[in-house]
Design a protein around this motif. Structure first.
Motif, PDB file in Angstrom:
ATOM      1  N   ASP A 243       0.819  -1.209   0.000  1.00 22.94           N
ATOM      2  CA  ASP A 243       0.000   0.000   0.000  1.00 22.94           C
ATOM      3  C   ASP A 243       0.854   1.261   0.000  1.00 22.94           C
ATOM      4  OD1 ASP A 243       1.010  -0.303   2.539  1.00 22.94           O
ATOM      5  OD2 ASP A 243      -0.822   0.300   3.570  1.00 22.94           O
ATOM      6  N   GLY A 244       2.177   1.100  -0.204  1.00 28.52           N
ATOM      7  CA  GLY A 244       3.067   2.248  -0.237  1.00 28.52           C
ATOM      8  C   GLY A 244       3.286   2.764  -1.653  1.00 28.52           C
ATOM      9  N   LYS A 245       3.997   3.883  -1.751  1.00 30.85           N
ATOM     10  CA  LYS A 245       4.217   4.505  -3.051  1.00 30.85           C
ATOM     11  C   LYS A 245       5.540   5.281  -3.036  1.00 30.85           C
ATOM     12  CE  LYS A 245       1.079   4.678  -5.596  1.00 30.85           C
ATOM     13  NZ  LYS A 245       0.567   3.709  -6.606  1.00 30.85           N
ATOM     14  N   ILE A 246       6.323   5.091  -4.097  1.00 31.95           N
ATOM     15  CA  ILE A 246       7.514   5.912  -4.330  1.00 31.95           C
ATOM     16  C   ILE A 246       7.181   6.883  -5.452  1.00 31.95           C
ATOM     17  CG2 ILE A 246       9.929   5.939  -5.026  1.00 31.95           C
ATOM     18  CD1 ILE A 246      10.258   3.170  -3.927  1.00 31.95           C
ATOM     19  N   THR A 247       7.245   8.174  -5.163  1.00 28.10           N
ATOM     20  CA  THR A 247       6.928   9.212  -6.146  1.00 28.10           C
ATOM     21  C   THR A 247       8.218   9.777  -6.719  1.00 28.10           C
ATOM     22  OG1 THR A 247       4.882   9.798  -4.997  1.00 28.10           O
ATOM     23  CG2 THR A 247       5.800  11.430  -6.509  1.00 28.10           C
ATOM     24  N   LEU A 248       8.377   9.656  -8.024  1.00 30.25           N
ATOM     25  CA  LEU A 248       9.555  10.175  -8.714  1.00 30.25           C
ATOM     26  C   LEU A 248       9.205  11.522  -9.328  1.00 30.25           C
ATOM     27  CD1 LEU A 248      10.717   6.924 -10.557  1.00 30.25           C
ATOM     28  CD2 LEU A 248      11.346   7.725  -8.273  1.00 30.25           C
ATOM     29  N   CYS A 249       9.902  12.552  -8.917  1.00 28.46           N
ATOM     30  CA  CYS A 249       9.630  13.917  -9.378  1.00 28.46           C
ATOM     31  C   CYS A 249      10.857  14.407 -10.148  1.00 28.46           C
ATOM     32  CB  CYS A 249       9.356  14.801  -8.159  1.00 28.46           C
ATOM     33  SG  CYS A 249       8.898  16.487  -8.536  1.00 28.46           S
TER      34      CYS A 249
END
Length: 541
Positions: free
Chosen positions: A126-132
């Motif tokens: 349920d996690g997320k890695i956000t690449l910006c």
């Protein structure tokens, strides 16, 4: 902006060794220069050890063979037997994610794909890695790592101007457990300021600044390199920020780890509108989650070998307590104690029949002999023998009360004596929703009555002992989902129960774990004689 070329510590060591050897072969070289070269070589050995020692891994899915100058390093699938290792930086990030239990991770700027691969493997589903980043950079990398595709749902890409993406996150009220900021890009200090000032990093979160030293070039005094100047500015901003505490690690181009401090208001003068009391600073200067910790506490759980008792053992152990698993069946107590030890929890298995006073005393003697005392007594053992009231035998009645009420009383009394003597203790008894209502359509007179007695016993002891430092409370679960109730003959009964529960489902043992930790911790010190009902609303209908 492309990343600068990395020069490995090993390469530096090799060049220094060559320089040292040349100096030793050349007669006219001053001794001072030879000594300096040797010291520099010795220093690189220390750095190499600090970097490569982070590289071992127990990953079983993939490993990464990194070439220092390749952003998307060659990724090869390995077998479990080979026990491969990823690069030092990736393994460090992997450990940080695990230690922080991070679910929300933000990456600002370009990122080394093996590092991403190392982290995504341990991010919860349920996690997320956000690449910006200005543009996407995963396309080529995912082709080289087929096993990464199974984790692709954990990755969110936000491409385009980074400032716009950060403003969008702030407007949506997002925050992150860990923020990775690549210093090797234009104006990293502005991104740092935005993250901190808009609370994109949660309280007690961690910010990791990659490439923070640029192989020492950040310390050059006279340089016109805009990249280096930007990094120097970032370092100056970080060093002057009172909201964080920092440490620098010699990994790759230099890694700064920053932790946001929860409070950065010092001195006697408070800003306008700020009341610096125990609510602000925390009771005894402890944050609320710290007050739920059970570090150093000793607990026993009767009926700990299965069901609710097993869940209580894990919950109290995860909160920091040493756990004695008490059960009538040795194999069950041993199995749960072994589970706890696998998680690094100090545990022991104790066999006891709570209906026998001598067993209870022996159980407490064993716990005290091993750990010195008892702080938490979790009296959970119980039995249920259903029968219509007119057919309930005296044997059934006596056996039910012998375990559910008499045995529980004996445990409270024996543990209470220890706790009263030390002036502190938490007693948590397992009652039942049946103490409040008459569950139906099953008929269980002896069980219902015994559990009602548990509540009254808890209330009485709770009032008698609170002024001597001992709190006594109980938990009343609803109908708990166990393998037993999934038998064919009980299916119609389960369907009937579900119609009586507003939550629309049976209780899971995990629904009860937070309650036992709360009652065992100092956060519940003002609660005593309370019956904490957890039944999905069933007693309200």
């Amino acid at each position: 902006m492309p990343h600068y070329t990395e020069i490995s510590i090993r390469s530096i060591a090799e060049m220094l060794k060559r320089a040292r050897d040349i100096a030793h072969r050349t007669p006219d070289v001053p001794e001072e220069l030879r000594t300096c070269l040797q010291k520099a070589l010795d220093a690189t050995r220390g750095l190499e050890l600090s970097s490569t020692s982070l590289g071992s891994s127990n990953r079983t899915t993939s490993s990464v063979d990194c070439h220092q100058n390749d952003l998307f390093c060659e990724t090869k699938i390995k077998t479990k037997e080979e026990q491969p290792s990823c690069d030092a930086e990736g393994q460090l990030y992997r450990m940080l994610v695990q230690m922080m239990r991070a679910r929300r991770i933000l990456v600002i700027g370009m990122f080394n794909f093996p590092c991403l691969l190392a982290m995504v493997d341990v991010v919860p589903d349920d996690g997320k890695i956000t690449l910006c980043a200005p543009q996407s950079y995963l396309g080529e990398a995912t082709q080289k790592a087929p096993d990464f595709l199974s984790h692709r749902k954990k990755i969110r890409e936000k491409n385009g101007p980074i400032t716009d993406s950060l403003k969008e996150f702030a407007a949506m009220g997002e925050d992150f457990d860990i923020v990775f900021l690549d210093a090797d890009q234009r104006s990293p200090a502005e991104y740092y300021r935005f993250v901190m000032e808009n609370h994109l990093l949660r309280m007690d979160g961690m910010l990791c600044v990659r490439n923070a030293l640029m192989k020492g070039r950040g310390y050059l005094e006279n340089t016109a390199d805009e990249n280096v100047l930007d990094v120097k500015t970032l370092n100056q901003v970080i060093n002057s920020d009172p909201r964080t505490e920092q440490v620098i690690l010699p990994v790759q181009g230099g890694l700064i780890l920053l932790r946001r401090q929860s409070l950065c208001i010092h001195g006697e003068t408070s800003p306008r509108g700020v009341v610096k009391d125990e609510v602000f600073w925390g009771f005894r200067e402890c944050r609320i989650l710290d007050r739920l910790q059970l570090d150093g506490k000793v607990a026993y759980i009767t009926g700990g070998g299965q069901g609710i008792g097993r869940a209580f053992c894990h919950a109290l152990g995860e909160a920091g307590a040493k756990v004695a698993v008490v059960d009538l069946i040795p194999a069950k107590a041993d199995a749960v104690a072994h589970e706890l030890s696998l998680k690094g929890i100090k545990s022991m298995a104790v066999v006891a029949d709570v209906s026998k006073p001598e067993d209870i005393q022996k159980m407490l003697d064993k716990v005290v002999a091993k750990w010195g005392t008892v702080h938490i007594a979790c009296n959970n053992a119980g039995i249920n023998m259903n029968s219509p009231s007119e057919e309930t035998s005296l044997e059934e009645w006596d056996k039910t009360f012998s375990v559910n009420l008499r045995g529980l009383f004996l445990c409270c009394q024996a543990a209470g004596r220890i706790m009263l003597n030390q002036g502190y203790g938490k007693i948590i008894n397992t009652a039942s929703m049946a103490s409040l209502i008459v569950p139906h359509p099953q008929k269980q007179l002896a069980y219902n009555t015994s559990k009602a007695g548990v509540v009254k016993l808890t209330q009485t002891l709770g009032t008698e002992w609170i002024n001597r430092g001992v709190r006594v409370n109980c938990i009343s679960p609803g109908i708990v989902d166990t393998p037993l109730i999934h038998s064919e003959e009980l299916k119609p009964l389960v369907q009937r129960w579900l119609t009586d529960i507003p939550a629309g489902r049976l209780a899971q043992v995990t629904d009860l774990q937070a309650a036992v930790v709360y009652l065992a911790s100092e956060a519940s010190d003002y609660m005593t004689g309370h019956n904490l009902v957890i039944e999905g609303g069933q007693s309200l209908w």
